[in-house]
Design a protein around this motif. Structure first.
Motif, PDB file in Angstrom:
ATOM      1  N   TYR A   1       3.929  57.522  52.616  1.00 40.17           N
ATOM      2  CA  TYR A   1       2.832  57.641  53.579  1.00 40.17           C
ATOM      3  C   TYR A   1       3.036  58.882  54.437  1.00 40.17           C
ATOM      4  CZ  TYR A   1      -0.343  56.318  57.415  1.00 40.17           C
ATOM      5  OH  TYR A   1      -1.341  56.296  58.348  1.00 40.17           O
ATOM      6  N   LYS A   2       1.934  59.571  54.724  1.00 43.44           N
ATOM      7  CA  LYS A   2       1.962  60.722  55.624  1.00 43.44           C
ATOM      8  C   LYS A   2       0.813  60.575  56.611  1.00 43.44           C
ATOM      9  CE  LYS A   2       3.041  64.856  54.270  1.00 43.44           C
ATOM     10  NZ  LYS A   2       3.051  66.194  53.633  1.00 43.44           N
ATOM     11  N   LYS A   3       1.068  60.922  57.870  1.00 44.06           N
ATOM     12  CA  LYS A   3       0.039  60.734  58.885  1.00 44.06           C
ATOM     13  C   LYS A   3       0.090  61.817  59.944  1.00 44.06           C
ATOM     14  CE  LYS A   3      -1.829  57.527  62.292  1.00 44.06           C
ATOM     15  NZ  LYS A   3      -1.705  56.262  63.020  1.00 44.06           N
ATOM     16  N   ARG A   4      -1.092  62.273  60.369  1.00 43.59           N
ATOM     17  CA  ARG A   4      -1.216  63.059  61.576  1.00 43.59           C
ATOM     18  C   ARG A   4      -1.260  62.069  62.739  1.00 43.59           C
ATOM     19  NH1 ARG A   4      -3.226  68.455  61.929  1.00 43.59           N
ATOM     20  NH2 ARG A   4      -2.783  69.480  59.961  1.00 43.59           N
ATOM     21  N   LEU A   5      -0.337  62.178  63.645  1.00 43.20           N
ATOM     22  CA  LEU A   5      -0.268  61.224  64.740  1.00 43.20           C
ATOM     23  C   LEU A   5      -1.480  61.351  65.650  1.00 43.20           C
ATOM     24  CD1 LEU A   5       3.513  61.473  65.664  1.00 43.20           C
ATOM     25  CD2 LEU A   5       2.374  59.736  64.271  1.00 43.20           C
ATOM     26  N   THR A   6      -1.924  60.225  66.160  1.00 36.90           N
ATOM     27  CA  THR A   6      -3.039  60.186  67.095  1.00 36.90           C
ATOM     28  C   THR A   6      -2.513  60.026  68.515  1.00 36.90           C
ATOM     29  OG1 THR A   6      -3.282  57.773  67.045  1.00 36.90           O
ATOM     30  CG2 THR A   6      -4.403  59.034  65.316  1.00 36.90           C
ATOM     31  N   LYS A   7      -3.404  60.163  69.470  1.00 35.35           N
ATOM     32  CA  LYS A   7      -3.019  59.995  70.869  1.00 35.35           C
ATOM     33  C   LYS A   7      -2.464  58.600  71.114  1.00 35.35           C
ATOM     34  CE  LYS A   7      -4.822  60.475  75.584  1.00 35.35           C
ATOM     35  NZ  LYS A   7      -6.032  60.802  76.399  1.00 35.35           N
ATOM     36  N   ASN A   8      -3.047  57.597  70.480  1.00 30.86           N
ATOM     37  CA  ASN A   8      -2.573  56.225  70.665  1.00 30.86           C
ATOM     38  C   ASN A   8      -1.190  55.999  70.055  1.00 30.86           C
ATOM     39  OD1 ASN A   8      -4.904  55.443  72.013  1.00 30.86           O
ATOM     40  ND2 ASN A   8      -5.937  54.773  70.143  1.00 30.86           N
ATOM     41  N   ASP A   9      -0.830  56.797  69.049  1.00 33.92           N
ATOM     42  CA  ASP A   9       0.494  56.662  68.428  1.00 33.92           C
ATOM     43  C   ASP A   9       1.609  57.136  69.359  1.00 33.92           C
ATOM     44  OD1 ASP A   9      -0.418  55.673  65.934  1.00 33.92           O
ATOM     45  OD2 ASP A   9      -0.846  57.708  65.245  1.00 33.92           O
ATOM     46  N   VAL A  10       1.296  58.058  70.259  1.00 37.24           N
ATOM     47  CA  VAL A  10       2.353  58.708  71.046  1.00 37.24           C
ATOM     48  C   VAL A  10       2.201  58.527  72.555  1.00 37.24           C
ATOM     49  CG1 VAL A  10       2.776  60.443  69.260  1.00 37.24           C
ATOM     50  CG2 VAL A  10       1.081  60.907  71.048  1.00 37.24           C
ATOM     51  N   SER A  11       1.185  57.831  73.012  1.00 37.45           N
ATOM     52  CA  SER A  11       0.996  57.633  74.446  1.00 37.45           C
ATOM     53  C   SER A  11       0.504  56.219  74.700  1.00 37.45           C
ATOM     54  CB  SER A  11       0.002  58.655  75.020  1.00 37.45           C
ATOM     55  OG  SER A  11      -1.280  58.497  74.426  1.00 37.45           O
ATOM     56  N   GLY A  12       0.440  55.846  75.977  1.00 38.84           N
ATOM     57  CA  GLY A  12       0.028  54.488  76.320  1.00 38.84           C
ATOM     58  C   GLY A  12       1.074  53.486  75.884  1.00 38.84           C
TER      59      GLY A  12
ATOM     60  N   VAL B   1       2.271  53.264  72.973  1.00 41.88           N
ATOM     61  CA  VAL B   1       3.102  53.962  71.977  1.00 41.88           C
ATOM     62  C   VAL B   1       3.416  53.048  70.792  1.00 41.88           C
ATOM     63  CG1 VAL B   1       5.102  55.452  71.631  1.00 41.88           C
ATOM     64  CG2 VAL B   1       4.114  55.240  73.904  1.00 41.88           C
ATOM     65  N   ARG B   2       2.403  52.801  69.999  1.00 45.18           N
ATOM     66  CA  ARG B   2       2.563  52.007  68.782  1.00 45.18           C
ATOM     67  C   ARG B   2       2.081  52.817  67.589  1.00 45.18           C
ATOM     68  NH1 ARG B   2       0.709  45.760  69.974  1.00 45.18           N
ATOM     69  NH2 ARG B   2       2.142  45.344  71.703  1.00 45.18           N
ATOM     70  N   LEU B   3       2.905  52.876  66.581  1.00 44.81           N
ATOM     71  CA  LEU B   3       2.529  53.582  65.361  1.00 44.81           C
ATOM     72  C   LEU B   3       1.619  52.681  64.534  1.00 44.81           C
ATOM     73  CD1 LEU B   3       2.761  55.880  63.297  1.00 44.81           C
ATOM     74  CD2 LEU B   3       4.785  54.720  62.395  1.00 44.81           C
ATOM     75  N   SER B   4       0.405  53.118  64.312  1.00 42.02           N
ATOM     76  CA  SER B   4      -0.550  52.333  63.539  1.00 42.02           C
ATOM     77  C   SER B   4      -0.675  52.920  62.140  1.00 42.02           C
ATOM     78  CB  SER B   4      -1.917  52.340  64.236  1.00 42.02           C
ATOM     79  OG  SER B   4      -2.859  51.601  63.500  1.00 42.02           O
ATOM     80  N   ILE B   5      -0.412  52.097  61.142  1.00 39.25           N
ATOM     81  CA  ILE B   5      -0.538  52.540  59.760  1.00 39.25           C
ATOM     82  C   ILE B   5      -1.386  51.522  58.995  1.00 39.25           C
ATOM     83  CG2 ILE B   5       1.666  53.755  59.813  1.00 39.25           C
ATOM     84  CD1 ILE B   5       2.892  51.510  58.240  1.00 39.25           C
ATOM     85  N   PRO B   6      -2.070  51.950  57.936  1.00 37.02           N
ATOM     86  CA  PRO B   6      -2.932  51.029  57.193  1.00 37.02           C
ATOM     87  C   PRO B   6      -2.159  49.842  56.630  1.00 37.02           C
ATOM     88  CG  PRO B   6      -3.375  53.292  56.576  1.00 37.02           C
ATOM     89  CD  PRO B   6      -2.128  53.313  57.415  1.00 37.02           C
ATOM     90  N   MET B   7      -2.833  48.729  56.560  1.00 32.34           N
ATOM     91  CA  MET B   7      -2.234  47.502  56.055  1.00 32.34           C
ATOM     92  C   MET B   7      -1.597  47.694  54.683  1.00 32.34           C
ATOM     93  SD  MET B   7      -1.859  44.154  56.546  1.00 32.34           S
ATOM     94  CE  MET B   7      -3.196  43.551  57.597  1.00 32.34           C
ATOM     95  N   GLN B   8      -2.298  48.372  53.771  1.00 36.15           N
ATOM     96  CA  GLN B   8      -1.793  48.501  52.409  1.00 36.15           C
ATOM     97  C   GLN B   8      -0.508  49.312  52.354  1.00 36.15           C
ATOM     98  OE1 GLN B   8      -4.681  49.596  53.540  1.00 36.15           O
ATOM     99  NE2 GLN B   8      -5.299  51.582  52.684  1.00 36.15           N
ATOM    100  N   VAL B   9      -0.335  50.228  53.308  1.00 38.17           N
ATOM    101  CA  VAL B   9       0.913  50.992  53.383  1.00 38.17           C
ATOM    102  C   VAL B   9       2.012  50.141  53.995  1.00 38.17           C
ATOM    103  CG1 VAL B   9       2.039  53.025  54.364  1.00 38.17           C
ATOM    104  CG2 VAL B   9      -0.322  53.168  53.553  1.00 38.17           C
TER     105      VAL B   9
END
Length: 224
Positions: free
Chosen positions: A8-19, A21-29
């Motif tokens: 899996y590869k992802k461009r991090l979003t604002k929600n991934d790195v602030s607030g 701070v939870r890494l959200s990835i698709p269910m299938q991954v």
């Protein structure tokens, strides 16, 4: 040795790195990396800890939980990964990649990151003149600040590695009063070899896996 495989590869979003701070990835991954993934089929389950090794071999562990969002669908949320974000100063738009580790019998995954330093949809001038213009505020992230020697400013060398392992040597110059660096020496060759056109995107990033001499990556994306 069996090569690692990108999961899996992802461009991090604002929600991934602030607030929160939870890494959200698709269910299938997420299902691919969960221990005993087949046993976790419900929604809002408490999922056991998943372990990762970073580029330095340091171990990281965080729990994963299933989360349902009406807009995004089912996602896996990585909890307590804030320490990883803080240590490597990750920001929105940086890249993370998750791989399997075929060289180890230990139950873990590999995680790597790249800090995106500069992105640009190149224009007609970038393609036709033989140089790439980079605004000063972006360039100083990976090029030394302009330094005047006698009657002119000192040039700087830039080494960047492509994904195919090709090392590109380029030269950055600055003229007094300008608001941009100019990347020359091989930029025109880079454009010609890869047949770049206006509106294609250039991406320069910092990759901690690379040596101190060639520590940047240069890549491109085609205009859609």
């Amino acid at each position: 040795m069996e090569p690692k495989t990108l999961i899996y590869k992802k461009r991090l979003t604002k929600n991934d790195v602030s607030g929160e701070v939870r890494l959200s990835i698709p269910m299938q991954v997420g299902r691919k990396i969960l221990p005993q993934a087949g046993e976790h089929d419900g929604i809002n389950d408490d999922i056991s800890t998943v372990s990762f090794l970073d580029h330095n071999g340091q171990s990281w562990s965080w729990s994963m939980e299933v989360f349902w969002d009406e807009q995004c669908g089912s996602n896996m949320h990585g909890l307590k990964w804030k320490a990883y974000v803080d240590q490597f100063k990750l920001e929105a738009n940086d890249l993370i990649s998750i791989y399997n580790d075929p060289s180890s019998s230990v139950d873990h995954w590999l995680i790597e990151y790249q800090n995106i330093l500069f992105e640009k949809d190149i224009n007609k001038q970038d393609v036709s003149t033989g140089w790439l213009q980079i605004p000063l505020e972006d360039g100083i992230k990976f090029i030394s600040a302009p330094h005047r020697l006698a009657q002119q400013y000192e040039g700087h060398e830039l080494l960047a590695l492509m994904w195919d392992g090709t090392l590109w040597f380029m030269h950055a110059t600055y003229e007094e009063g300008s608001t941009s660096y100019q990347i020359t020496s091989n930029w025109d060759r880079f454009v010609n070899i890869h047949q770049l056109k206006p509106h294609d995107k250039i991406i320069i990033s910092f990759d901690p896996k690379l040596g101190t001499y060639e520590k940047y990556r240069i890549n491109y994306e085609r205009r859609e």
